[in-house]
Design an enzyme around this catalytic site. Structure first.
Site, PDB file in Angstrom:
ATOM      1  N   PHE A  13      24.116 -38.576  38.703  1.00 52.89           N
ATOM      2  CA  PHE A  13      23.311 -37.368  38.865  1.00 52.89           C
ATOM      3  C   PHE A  13      23.593 -36.314  37.796  1.00 52.89           C
ATOM      4  O   PHE A  13      22.754 -36.008  36.942  1.00 52.89           O
ATOM      5  CB  PHE A  13      23.534 -36.816  40.270  1.00 52.89           C
ATOM      6  CG  PHE A  13      23.045 -35.420  40.502  1.00 52.89           C
ATOM      7  CD1 PHE A  13      21.810 -35.006  40.025  1.00 52.89           C
ATOM      8  CD2 PHE A  13      23.815 -34.515  41.220  1.00 52.89           C
ATOM      9  CE1 PHE A  13      21.353 -33.711  40.248  1.00 52.89           C
ATOM     10  CE2 PHE A  13      23.368 -33.230  41.453  1.00 52.89           C
ATOM     11  CZ  PHE A  13      22.142 -32.825  40.966  1.00 52.89           C
ATOM     12  N   GLU A  85      33.774 -41.547  41.758  1.00 49.08           N
ATOM     13  CA  GLU A  85      33.236 -41.764  43.101  1.00 49.08           C
ATOM     14  C   GLU A  85      33.255 -40.400  43.781  1.00 49.08           C
ATOM     15  O   GLU A  85      34.265 -39.696  43.743  1.00 49.08           O
ATOM     16  CB  GLU A  85      34.111 -42.760  43.865  1.00 49.08           C
ATOM     17  CG  GLU A  85      34.199 -44.130  43.213  1.00 49.08           C
ATOM     18  CD  GLU A  85      32.898 -44.908  43.300  1.00 49.08           C
ATOM     19  OE1 GLU A  85      32.068 -44.560  44.168  1.00 49.08           O
ATOM     20  OE2 GLU A  85      32.700 -45.842  42.511  1.00 49.08           O
ATOM     21  N   THR A 126      35.604 -30.379  40.833  1.00 54.17           N
ATOM     22  CA  THR A 126      34.849 -29.877  41.978  1.00 54.17           C
ATOM     23  C   THR A 126      35.599 -28.757  42.683  1.00 54.17           C
ATOM     24  O   THR A 126      36.842 -28.736  42.680  1.00 54.17           O
ATOM     25  CB  THR A 126      34.573 -31.015  42.980  1.00 54.17           C
ATOM     26  OG1 THR A 126      34.040 -30.481  44.188  1.00 54.17           O
ATOM     27  CG2 THR A 126      35.854 -31.762  43.331  1.00 54.17           C
ATOM     28  N   ASP A 127      34.853 -27.870  43.325  1.00 54.95           N
ATOM     29  CA  ASP A 127      35.493 -26.824  44.113  1.00 54.95           C
ATOM     30  C   ASP A 127      36.168 -27.381  45.361  1.00 54.95           C
ATOM     31  O   ASP A 127      36.957 -26.693  46.017  1.00 54.95           O
ATOM     32  CB  ASP A 127      34.502 -25.721  44.490  1.00 54.95           C
ATOM     33  CG  ASP A 127      33.312 -26.206  45.305  1.00 54.95           C
ATOM     34  OD1 ASP A 127      33.205 -27.425  45.563  1.00 54.95           O
ATOM     35  OD2 ASP A 127      32.465 -25.369  45.678  1.00 54.95           O
ATOM     36  N   GLU A 128      35.879 -28.644  45.691  1.00 53.14           N
ATOM     37  CA  GLU A 128      36.472 -29.236  46.889  1.00 53.14           C
ATOM     38  C   GLU A 128      37.986 -29.414  46.770  1.00 53.14           C
ATOM     39  O   GLU A 128      38.669 -29.606  47.774  1.00 53.14           O
ATOM     40  CB  GLU A 128      35.797 -30.565  47.227  1.00 53.14           C
ATOM     41  CG  GLU A 128      34.353 -30.392  47.645  1.00 53.14           C
ATOM     42  CD  GLU A 128      33.732 -31.658  48.206  1.00 53.14           C
ATOM     43  OE1 GLU A 128      34.397 -32.351  49.000  1.00 53.14           O
ATOM     44  OE2 GLU A 128      32.580 -31.966  47.844  1.00 53.14           O
ATOM     45  N   TYR A 154      38.441 -38.139  48.810  1.00 49.04           N
ATOM     46  CA  TYR A 154      37.687 -37.803  47.600  1.00 49.04           C
ATOM     47  C   TYR A 154      38.278 -36.583  46.903  1.00 49.04           C
ATOM     48  O   TYR A 154      38.608 -36.628  45.711  1.00 49.04           O
ATOM     49  CB  TYR A 154      36.215 -37.534  47.933  1.00 49.04           C
ATOM     50  CG  TYR A 154      35.504 -36.741  46.858  1.00 49.04           C
ATOM     51  CD1 TYR A 154      35.362 -37.258  45.578  1.00 49.04           C
ATOM     52  CD2 TYR A 154      35.002 -35.461  47.115  1.00 49.04           C
ATOM     53  CE1 TYR A 154      34.735 -36.525  44.576  1.00 49.04           C
ATOM     54  CE2 TYR A 154      34.369 -34.725  46.127  1.00 49.04           C
ATOM     55  CZ  TYR A 154      34.236 -35.262  44.858  1.00 49.04           C
ATOM     56  OH  TYR A 154      33.628 -34.534  43.866  1.00 49.04           O
ATOM     57  N   LYS A 158      40.222 -36.171  43.171  1.00 48.26           N
ATOM     58  CA  LYS A 158      39.801 -35.266  42.102  1.00 48.26           C
ATOM     59  C   LYS A 158      40.905 -34.274  41.750  1.00 48.26           C
ATOM     60  O   LYS A 158      41.121 -33.963  40.571  1.00 48.26           O
ATOM     61  CB  LYS A 158      38.532 -34.513  42.520  1.00 48.26           C
ATOM     62  CG  LYS A 158      37.300 -35.382  42.627  1.00 48.26           C
ATOM     63  CD  LYS A 158      36.884 -35.983  41.283  1.00 48.26           C
ATOM     64  CE  LYS A 158      36.320 -34.941  40.351  1.00 48.26           C
ATOM     65  NZ  LYS A 158      35.799 -35.558  39.078  1.00 48.26           N
ATOM     66  N   ASN A 253      24.093 -25.334  55.828  1.00 48.53           N
ATOM     67  CA  ASN A 253      23.354 -26.595  55.735  1.00 48.53           C
ATOM     68  C   ASN A 253      22.030 -26.533  56.492  1.00 48.53           C
ATOM     69  O   ASN A 253      21.014 -27.053  56.034  1.00 48.53           O
ATOM     70  CB  ASN A 253      24.209 -27.745  56.270  1.00 48.53           C
ATOM     71  CG  ASN A 253      25.346 -28.098  55.331  1.00 48.53           C
ATOM     72  OD1 ASN A 253      25.361 -27.676  54.173  1.00 48.53           O
ATOM     73  ND2 ASN A 253      26.307 -28.861  55.828  1.00 48.53           N
ATOM     74  N   GLY A 279      37.497 -33.730  59.213  1.00 47.31           N
ATOM     75  CA  GLY A 279      37.961 -32.866  58.131  1.00 47.31           C
ATOM     76  C   GLY A 279      36.859 -32.169  57.364  1.00 47.31           C
ATOM     77  O   GLY A 279      37.015 -31.838  56.191  1.00 47.31           O
TER      78      GLY A 279
END
Length: 337
Positions: A13, A85, A126-128, A154, A158, A253, A279
């Site tokens: 993407f 991923e 990522t901000d995650e 994930y 990262k 969302n 989580g």
């Protein structure tokens, strides 16, 4: 003279949008894309990228010999690593592949930078990696100094890659930068992600699954704004620095889903609330002051404009995402590399 750039994960993407952005912005640059074409990689996404300054290579960034031979042959000035991923639910089901690609693949690329004296390595993160923020504290935002506090395999993979990148910079002097972005949206996003998933299901009059009450908050960043930020960071960002890239577009969302239904002309009765995932982070929100101050970057696309462009793209490119849903997109073709 244009730069020679290795783009990893460019059939995905954000990577594909970056390739198109760079072709528009810097037509004299040579772009070489390496992608393993795993489930989320779609070679047809790059159909419009083929020209004399573009090359596609089918391969895995964990394949050291392949990566090294490619770097020796092409003499890259810059590596931008999108290869990852990235789906949280899949990481809960099978963490191993996330650790392999996101950590060991990053190590191979960093080793290649050192061996072949590549001028800059950029890690797209990522901000995650920061975990989440409470819903009742809208005054709190992630900054570059926010401690890493991951919630899923994930995000842990990262964060591990980010730490490895900074360790290589400190130990070996590897010229690195990192960007940590909020949730991207726009063309060519794999239809398992929230926005394209809801668009495709709404068009088919299928139930739209929303985790819990849909009150989780995300900061939405239009993908072209993100690509511009990466270009600016790799051109003028300080070596060894992290830059947060956010959209200033916080939405729950359920707000996003309702916006899509209204735009397509479908009834909210299609919304189906499902059991929340383990989580599940509550809120992401980025403070992009640093990149604004140092590089004069800020998001240009308001959510209402960006979501309209995104919905229009999916409506005009039904063949692209329908082939993904049917599995046809896995019929790869050689792209000259």
């Amino acid at each position: 003279m244009g730069k020679n750039i290795l783009v990893t994960g460019g059939a995905g993407f954000i990577g594909s949008n970056y390739i198109y952005y760079m072709q528009r912005k810097h037509p004299d640059y040579r772009l070489v894309c390496i992608d393993a074409l795993t489930y989320a990689g779609n070679l047809h996404t790059l159909d419009n990228a083929a020209n004399g300054n573009f090359r596609f290579v089918l391969g895995d960034i964990t394949d050291r010999d392949l990566v090294f031979n490619l770097c020796k042959e092409e003499k890259f000035d810059l590596i931008v690593n999108f290869a990852a991923e990235s789906h949280v639910d899949r990481s809960i089901e099978n963490p191993e592949i996330f650790l392999k690609t996101n950590i060991l693949g990053t190590q191979v690329l960093l080793d290649a930078c050192n061996k072949f004296d590549i001028s800059r390595y950029h890690q797209v993160s990522t901000d995650e990696v920061y975990g989440d923020l409470p819903l009742d504290r809208p005054d709190l935002f992630f900054t570059e100094n926010t401690p890493i506090h991951t919630s899923s395999p994930y995000s842990a993979s990262k964060a591990s890659a980010d730490l490895l990148v900074m360790a290589y910079h400190r130990t070996f002097g590897t010229p690195v930068t990192i960007s940590r972005c909020s949730n991207n949206y726009g063309p060519y996003q794999f239809p398992e992600k929230l926005i394209p998933l809801m668009i495709s299901k709404a068009l088919a009059d299928e139930p739209l699954p929303v985790y819990g009450e849909g009150l989780n908050v995300r900061d939405w960043l239009y993908v072209d704004d993100h690509c511009k930020a990466i270009d600016m960071i790799t051109q003028n960002g300080k070596i060894g620095e992290v830059y947060n890239v956010g959209g200033h577009n916080e939405k729950t969302n359920i707000e996003v889903v309702r916006t899509i239904l209204k735009a397509i002309g479908k009834d909210e009765s299609l919304i189906t609330h499902v059991k929340d995932r383990p989580g599940h982070d509550r809120r992401y929100a980025i403070d992009p002051t640093k990149i604004k101050t140092e590089l004069d970057w800020e998001p240009e696309t308001k959510f209402n404009d960006g979501i309209a462009l995104t919905i229009e793209w999916y409506l005009n490119n039904t063949e692209w995402w329908q082939k993904i849903l049917s599995g046809e997109y896995r019929e790869y073709r050689n792209f000259g590399g």
